[in-house]
Design a protein around this motif. Structure first.
Motif, PDB file in Angstrom:
ATOM      1  N   ASP A 457      78.850  62.391  26.947  1.00 27.94           N
ATOM      2  CA  ASP A 457      77.553  62.560  27.909  1.00 27.94           C
ATOM      3  C   ASP A 457      76.917  61.199  28.393  1.00 27.94           C
ATOM      4  O   ASP A 457      77.436  60.612  27.641  1.00 27.94           O
ATOM      5  CB  ASP A 457      76.453  63.305  27.170  1.00 27.94           C
ATOM      6  N   ASP A 458      76.313  61.052  29.361  1.00 26.93           N
ATOM      7  CA  ASP A 458      75.449  59.849  29.593  1.00 26.93           C
ATOM      8  C   ASP A 458      74.375  60.382  28.648  1.00 26.93           C
ATOM      9  O   ASP A 458      73.682  58.780  28.272  1.00 26.93           O
ATOM     10  CB  ASP A 458      75.046  59.840  30.923  1.00 26.93           C
ATOM     11  N   ASN A 459      73.642  61.408  27.860  1.00 25.04           N
ATOM     12  CA  ASN A 459      72.109  61.048  27.304  1.00 25.04           C
ATOM     13  C   ASN A 459      72.112  62.018  26.606  1.00 25.04           C
ATOM     14  O   ASN A 459      73.276  63.014  26.975  1.00 25.04           O
ATOM     15  CB  ASN A 459      71.255  60.794  28.730  1.00 25.04           C
ATOM     16  N   ILE A 460      70.980  62.266  25.689  1.00 27.04           N
ATOM     17  CA  ILE A 460      71.009  63.510  25.422  1.00 27.04           C
ATOM     18  C   ILE A 460      70.068  63.358  25.254  1.00 27.04           C
ATOM     19  O   ILE A 460      69.007  63.036  25.598  1.00 27.04           O
ATOM     20  CB  ILE A 460      71.293  62.948  24.207  1.00 27.04           C
ATOM     21  N   ASP A 461      68.619  65.532  25.271  1.00 22.49           N
ATOM     22  CA  ASP A 461      67.647  65.426  25.079  1.00 22.49           C
ATOM     23  C   ASP A 461      67.206  64.793  23.649  1.00 22.49           C
ATOM     24  O   ASP A 461      68.014  64.457  22.832  1.00 22.49           O
ATOM     25  CB  ASP A 461      67.449  67.544  24.348  1.00 22.49           C
ATOM     26  N   HIS A 462      65.806  64.319  24.905  1.00 26.56           N
ATOM     27  CA  HIS A 462      64.725  63.345  23.267  1.00 26.56           C
ATOM     28  C   HIS A 462      63.786  64.611  22.600  1.00 26.56           C
ATOM     29  O   HIS A 462      63.023  64.967  23.036  1.00 26.56           O
ATOM     30  CB  HIS A 462      63.846  62.602  24.609  1.00 26.56           C
ATOM     31  N   THR A 463      64.229  64.818  21.559  1.00 29.49           N
ATOM     32  CA  THR A 463      63.615  65.799  20.775  1.00 29.49           C
ATOM     33  C   THR A 463      63.422  65.262  19.072  1.00 29.49           C
ATOM     34  O   THR A 463      64.337  63.778  19.208  1.00 29.49           O
ATOM     35  CB  THR A 463      64.669  66.817  20.391  1.00 29.49           C
ATOM     36  N   ASP A 464      62.502  65.136  18.072  1.00 29.06           N
ATOM     37  CA  ASP A 464      62.244  64.965  16.953  1.00 29.06           C
ATOM     38  C   ASP A 464      63.683  64.741  16.396  1.00 29.06           C
ATOM     39  O   ASP A 464      63.545  64.034  15.790  1.00 29.06           O
ATOM     40  CB  ASP A 464      61.563  65.654  16.295  1.00 29.06           C
ATOM     41  N   ALA A 465      64.681  65.912  16.187  1.00 26.53           N
ATOM     42  CA  ALA A 465      65.392  65.700  15.886  1.00 26.53           C
ATOM     43  C   ALA A 465      66.904  64.285  16.338  1.00 26.53           C
ATOM     44  O   ALA A 465      67.067  63.738  15.747  1.00 26.53           O
ATOM     45  CB  ALA A 465      66.638  67.275  15.396  1.00 26.53           C
ATOM     46  N   ALA A 466      67.073  64.294  17.295  1.00 22.41           N
ATOM     47  CA  ALA A 466      67.056  63.534  18.358  1.00 22.41           C
ATOM     48  C   ALA A 466      66.616  61.991  18.106  1.00 22.41           C
ATOM     49  O   ALA A 466      67.692  60.619  17.935  1.00 22.41           O
ATOM     50  CB  ALA A 466      67.605  63.681  19.859  1.00 22.41           C
ATOM     51  N   ARG A 467      65.515  61.576  17.830  1.00 21.67           N
ATOM     52  CA  ARG A 467      65.242  60.749  16.996  1.00 21.67           C
ATOM     53  C   ARG A 467      65.459  59.730  16.424  1.00 21.67           C
ATOM     54  O   ARG A 467      65.773  58.805  15.823  1.00 21.67           O
ATOM     55  CB  ARG A 467      63.676  60.426  17.291  1.00 21.67           C
ATOM     56  N   MET A 468      65.585  61.387  15.325  1.00 24.59           N
ATOM     57  CA  MET A 468      66.130  60.852  13.750  1.00 24.59           C
ATOM     58  C   MET A 468      67.852  60.507  13.199  1.00 24.59           C
ATOM     59  O   MET A 468      67.605  60.056  12.832  1.00 24.59           O
ATOM     60  CB  MET A 468      66.204  61.571  12.600  1.00 24.59           C
ATOM     61  N   GLN A 469      68.265  61.161  14.253  1.00 25.11           N
ATOM     62  CA  GLN A 469      70.169  60.722  14.811  1.00 25.11           C
ATOM     63  C   GLN A 469      69.876  59.137  15.339  1.00 25.11           C
ATOM     64  O   GLN A 469      71.265  59.072  14.856  1.00 25.11           O
ATOM     65  CB  GLN A 469      70.521  61.708  15.795  1.00 25.11           C
ATOM     66  N   TYR A 470      69.116  58.985  16.311  1.00 24.66           N
ATOM     67  CA  TYR A 470      68.937  57.853  16.599  1.00 24.66           C
ATOM     68  C   TYR A 470      68.738  56.799  16.079  1.00 24.66           C
ATOM     69  O   TYR A 470      69.452  55.802  15.729  1.00 24.66           O
ATOM     70  CB  TYR A 470      68.004  57.695  17.535  1.00 24.66           C
ATOM     71  N   ALA A 471      67.611  57.062  14.964  1.00 25.06           N
ATOM     72  CA  ALA A 471      67.768  56.230  13.571  1.00 25.06           C
ATOM     73  C   ALA A 471      68.575  56.690  12.587  1.00 25.06           C
ATOM     74  O   ALA A 471      69.199  54.645  12.374  1.00 25.06           O
ATOM     75  CB  ALA A 471      66.002  56.521  12.963  1.00 25.06           C
ATOM     76  N   ARG A 472      69.252  57.021  12.450  1.00 22.42           N
ATOM     77  CA  ARG A 472      70.530  57.290  11.016  1.00 22.42           C
ATOM     78  C   ARG A 472      71.589  56.347  12.357  1.00 22.42           C
ATOM     79  O   ARG A 472      72.468  55.799  11.915  1.00 22.42           O
ATOM     80  CB  ARG A 472      71.243  58.324  10.979  1.00 22.42           C
ATOM     81  N   MET A 473      71.295  56.250  13.871  1.00 22.89           N
ATOM     82  CA  MET A 473      72.976  55.616  14.390  1.00 22.89           C
ATOM     83  C   MET A 473      72.586  53.897  14.083  1.00 22.89           C
ATOM     84  O   MET A 473      73.592  53.185  13.863  1.00 22.89           O
ATOM     85  CB  MET A 473      72.815  56.379  15.556  1.00 22.89           C
ATOM     86  N   LEU A 474      71.726  53.853  14.581  1.00 16.61           N
ATOM     87  CA  LEU A 474      70.877  51.913  14.478  1.00 16.61           C
ATOM     88  C   LEU A 474      70.769  52.022  12.871  1.00 16.61           C
ATOM     89  O   LEU A 474      71.761  50.494  12.674  1.00 16.61           O
ATOM     90  CB  LEU A 474      69.291  51.915  14.597  1.00 16.61           C
TER      91      LEU A 474
END
Length: 815
Positions: A457-474
């Motif tokens: 995927d080029d992108n994912i849905d912007h959700t609260d869970a996705a933001r936390m996934q982003y934080a863990r990826m960072l």
């Protein structure tokens, strides 16, 4: 009248306080990727299914971490599989052009190789000792003396009988000769000449008789020598067997459980005995040190390689899996043909290229056999014959080592033809979507060999869970790159930038490389500030620096507008002229560019001339947008009379190619203005495509377009009346720069969302568009009424021109 968007609708922010952590050090660094669930499911299916043809093509945009994710998923499955066997090539003594392939249990290939090396050294020593031994020399001498004694005995017996007849057998440098004797002395030729003829003839007859018997004895000499040589050869074999058997039996005992190895060792034994003469000749040459050199010299075979006689007994370990845990996972960085299927190397020797089975080199398919092979599709397809070579191996389930020229039938040389290796491998190609779809469309083998598509995927849905996934990826990126941790505000800014990357506030980008670069650069700026933690300010510094490095061309465009080199009006009004917005892309950096679009109309037959298309500067999508304008005008204004105008549309000061239909609404506004002779506000810029029903459709690059016109207006001076008209459907894509949002909040710049052409033309002209009444007319004082009246007048004029000797009024009276 359409109202401008509120400031809060122009940018979606991420609340740092709602993230629930202070810095990324508070998070687990166990999420190197975000999203890609569909691709992971496909990978797991393709990796686990054992059937032929279920190889995987992992497709998606670069920078998403697709290759690393593939390697991670493959490695996880490979660790649970058994380790494949070792593969070796050995000499085929019956047909040396076709080396024999041996499959050995894991780790035993190297063991066999080392054992054979030691065996060779032991055999050298044993053979030297054997053929230098007193026993061997005595027995060999006995055979030779026996043959010599037989010959001497025959000669002695002949000599004795000749002597009884007063004839002597004389040995001369030129051979044997008979001569008469008298009183033990050879009679001289002069004395023989004094004899009467009868006695001379009798003497000559006896000598000829003995000469014939001598010839019979001498004719038996080669026969005796051959017999002696055979006896010596048999002796040599017996001695070689004696020297080799014990060593070979000891070695064979270690491999009793491997029938293929036992058969090979028996073949080695037979070959050593068969070639024992080479060792014997070396042993007869002198001392031990001289023997070693002589044996090396004697062992030069037809292939010309040094020590070839000994090389023929070595083991070429093609693949050693002794250190492999589970199934092998091979990533081939340079997938050319030889690196994939292996090759037979050659050595320059005495002006010729020579080779043997020891010079067979493995390819990536050999190393990955029993496991997984990962290849970049673009690299594979740019290497000559590599794609065909890979397909051939997968189709035949075997690896045939041959040069590309031989595979294509272009050349044919006498060289090795190694036995093909059976192939059991799962191949994962990693590449762009374009490559996958091109191969699927043009190569019929794709559907048979790569049945599994893993689409990233080029992108994912912007959700609260996705933001936390982003934080863990960072947090994972920080840990992997050994960077300074990010605080919550920095993570929030990265999330906002991710929305900007995909031009969608409801999505987040999966472009891992771009995010990794941003975090790395933000850590650098934090270091410049002597900060231990990366904050929002440092992330913004990194973004500003990235833009600064890439925006030379954008600055030149703005400079040209400010200096009136490129004509863009941000105040006043003009008929048939509107500010359109386009996007330019340069090495990954996108920026908007205002364009003056103008339209001219005249009496004609309904043609709309696209000057860009006519000059071959416009692409097919742009041409499509212009043709849609004809459909709109005809559908709305040509129901009762033909469209009787000709119009021309052009992007002013455009000297490069133009494509896309995002300016079609701006072109329509310019065209309506020119027809109705109504001026358009130059303080507003327009973007959006239009369909034949006048509905404004979404476009890409909306943020860059708005920001660029804002920069243009700011440079000229903000008046409070300037702004941009965008499609209503693009509102959720807005992630504008904070200064643009601030200007909108202050009322100095405006963003107007429109759904239809009527809403847009009303904003640009300051007059209502007008709604069609039941009788098909539009209200007075509306834009549509002005357009309809002008088009009706043009139709009347056209009929008048078409009526012989008539006027426009007369033509109208005939209706």
């Amino acid at each position: 009248m359409t109202e401008p968007l509120a400031a809060h609708a122009l940018r979606r922010t991420c609340d740092a306080s709602a993230l629930g952590f202070a810095t990324t050090d508070d998070l687990s660094a166990d999420a190197p990727f975000v999203g890609h669930e569909r691709a992971i499911e496909a990978l797991e299916f393709g990796i686990e299914i054992p059937n032929d043809g279920y190889n995987v093509f992992a497709l998606g945009p670069g920078g998403t971490g697709r290759r690393r994710l593939v390697q991670q998923q493959v490695a996880a499955h490979a660790s649970d599989r058994s380790t494949p066997p070792d593969w070796c090539y050995v000499n085929n003594f019956s047909e040396e052009r076709t080396p024999q392939l041996m499959q050995l249990p894991t780790g035993r290939g190297t063991a066999l190789c080392e054992d054979m090396e030691q065996f060779i050294e032991d055999v050298k020593t044993a053979l030297l000792a054997t053929f230098e031994s007193e026993d061997y020399q005595t027995r060999r001498q006995a055979v030779q003396e026996e043959a010599q004694e037989e010959q001497e005995a025959a000669l002695d017996e002949l000599q004795e009988r000749a002597r009884e007849e007063n004839i002597a057998l004389i040995r001369t440098p030129n051979g044997f000769a008979f001569a008469p004797i008298k009183d033990g002395e050879v009679v001289s030729p002069e004395e023989i000449d004094t004899l009467d003829e009868e006695r001379r003839e009798a003497l000559q007859e006896k000598i000829e008789q003995f000469q014939e018997e001598l010839q019979q004895i001498l004719r038996k000499v080669p026969e005796r020598q051959r017999a002696a040589r055979k006896q010596i050869q048999q002796l040599n074999r017996e001695m070689a067997e004696f020297a080799v058997n014990d060593l070979l039996e000891e070695l064979q005992a270690r491999y009793d459980d491997l029938e293929q190895v036992v058969d090979y060792l028996q073949a080695v034994r037979a070959d050593i005995i068969e070639n024992v003469e080479a060792f014997v000749r070396a042993a007869q040459s002198g001392s031990s040190s001289q023997n070693q050199a002589a044996m090396q010299q004697q062992s030069q075979q037809s292939n010309g390689l040094p020590g070839a006689l000994w090389r023929r007994y070595r083991v070429n370990v093609l693949v050693d899996n002794s250190d492999t845990e589970g199934a092998p996972v091979i990533y081939e960085d340079n997938p050319n043909y030889r690196n994939l299927v292996g090759e037979v190397e050659q050595i320059a020797q005495m002006g010729a290229l020579v080779t043997d089975f020891n010079l067979i080199q493995p390819g990536a398919l050999h190393k990955a056999n029993g496991g997984y092979l990962i290849i970049e599709a673009r690299k594979l397809l740019t290497q000559p014959y590599a794609w065909e070579g890979l397909k051939r191996a997968l189709q035949n389930n075997e690896i045939q080592i041959e040069s590309p020229g031989e595979a294509l039938g272009l050349i044919r040389t006498v060289t090795l033809e190694p036995e093909a290796a059976p192939l059991d491998v799962k191949v994962v190609l990693v590449g762009e979507r374009m490559l996958y779809y091109l191969l699927s469309a043009y190569d019929p083998d794709m559907e048979d060999l790569f049945k599994v598509m893993a689409d990233f995927d080029d992108n994912i849905d912007h959700t609260d869970a996705a933001r936390m996934q982003y934080a863990r990826m960072l947090a994972t990126l920080v840990d992997e790159q050994d960077l300074r941790p990010l605080d919550a505000s920095a993570v929030a800014r990265v999330v906002e930038h991710s929305m900007r990357l995909v031009d969608d506030t409801k999505k987040l980008s999966t472009h891992r490389t771009a995010l990794c670069d941003l975090v790395t650069e933000a850590s650098y700026w934090a270091g410049k500030d002597a900060a231990d933690v990366v904050s929002r300010t440092h992330v913004q510094q990194a973004l500003d620096a990235q833009e600064r490095r890439a925006d030379r061309l954008r600055e030149r465009v703005q400079e040209s507008i400010a200096r009136d080199t490129i004509y863009i009006d941000t105040e006043g009004s003009a008929v048939g002229q509107v500010n359109g917005l386009s996007v330019l892309q340069q090495d990954g950096f996108a920026f908007g560019k205002p364009n003056r679009i103008t339209a001219r109309v005249r009496l004609g037959s309904g043609d709309i001339v696209d000057i860009e298309r006519e000059t071959e500067l416009g692409g097919p999508l742009h041409a499509k947008g212009v043709l849609i304008l004809s459909g709109f005008l005809e559908g709305r204004f040509a129901q009762e009379h033909p469209l009787s105008l000709s119009a021309s549309l052009v992007f002013e000061q455009s000297y490069g190619g133009i494509d896309g239909d995002s300016a079609s609404s701006a072109e329509l506004y310019a065209l309506l203005s020119a027809i109705a002779d109504l001026p358009l506000k130059q303080s507003l810029a327009v973007t959006g495509s239009v369909n034949q029903h006048g509905v404004i459709q979404p476009i890409g690059g909306v943020n860059e377009k708005i920001e660029e016109f804002y920069d243009t207006c700011q440079a000229a001076g903000l008046t409070g009346s300037q702004g941009v008209i965008i499609p209503q459907s693009n509102v959720e894509h807005l992630m504008l720069r904070p200064e643009v949002v601030a200007a909108a909040e202050a009322g100095t710049f405006h963003i107007y969302p429109v759904r239809t052409v009527d809403e847009g033309i009303a904003l640009l002209t300051g007059q209502p568009a007008g709604t069609r009444a039941d009788d098909g007319t539009y209200p007075e004082g509306t834009v549509n009424r002005a357009v309809a009246d002008r088009l009706a007048a043009m139709a009347d004029q056209r009929r008048a021109f078409a009526s012989p000797n008539g006027t426009a009024d007369e033509a109208a009276s005939h209706e």
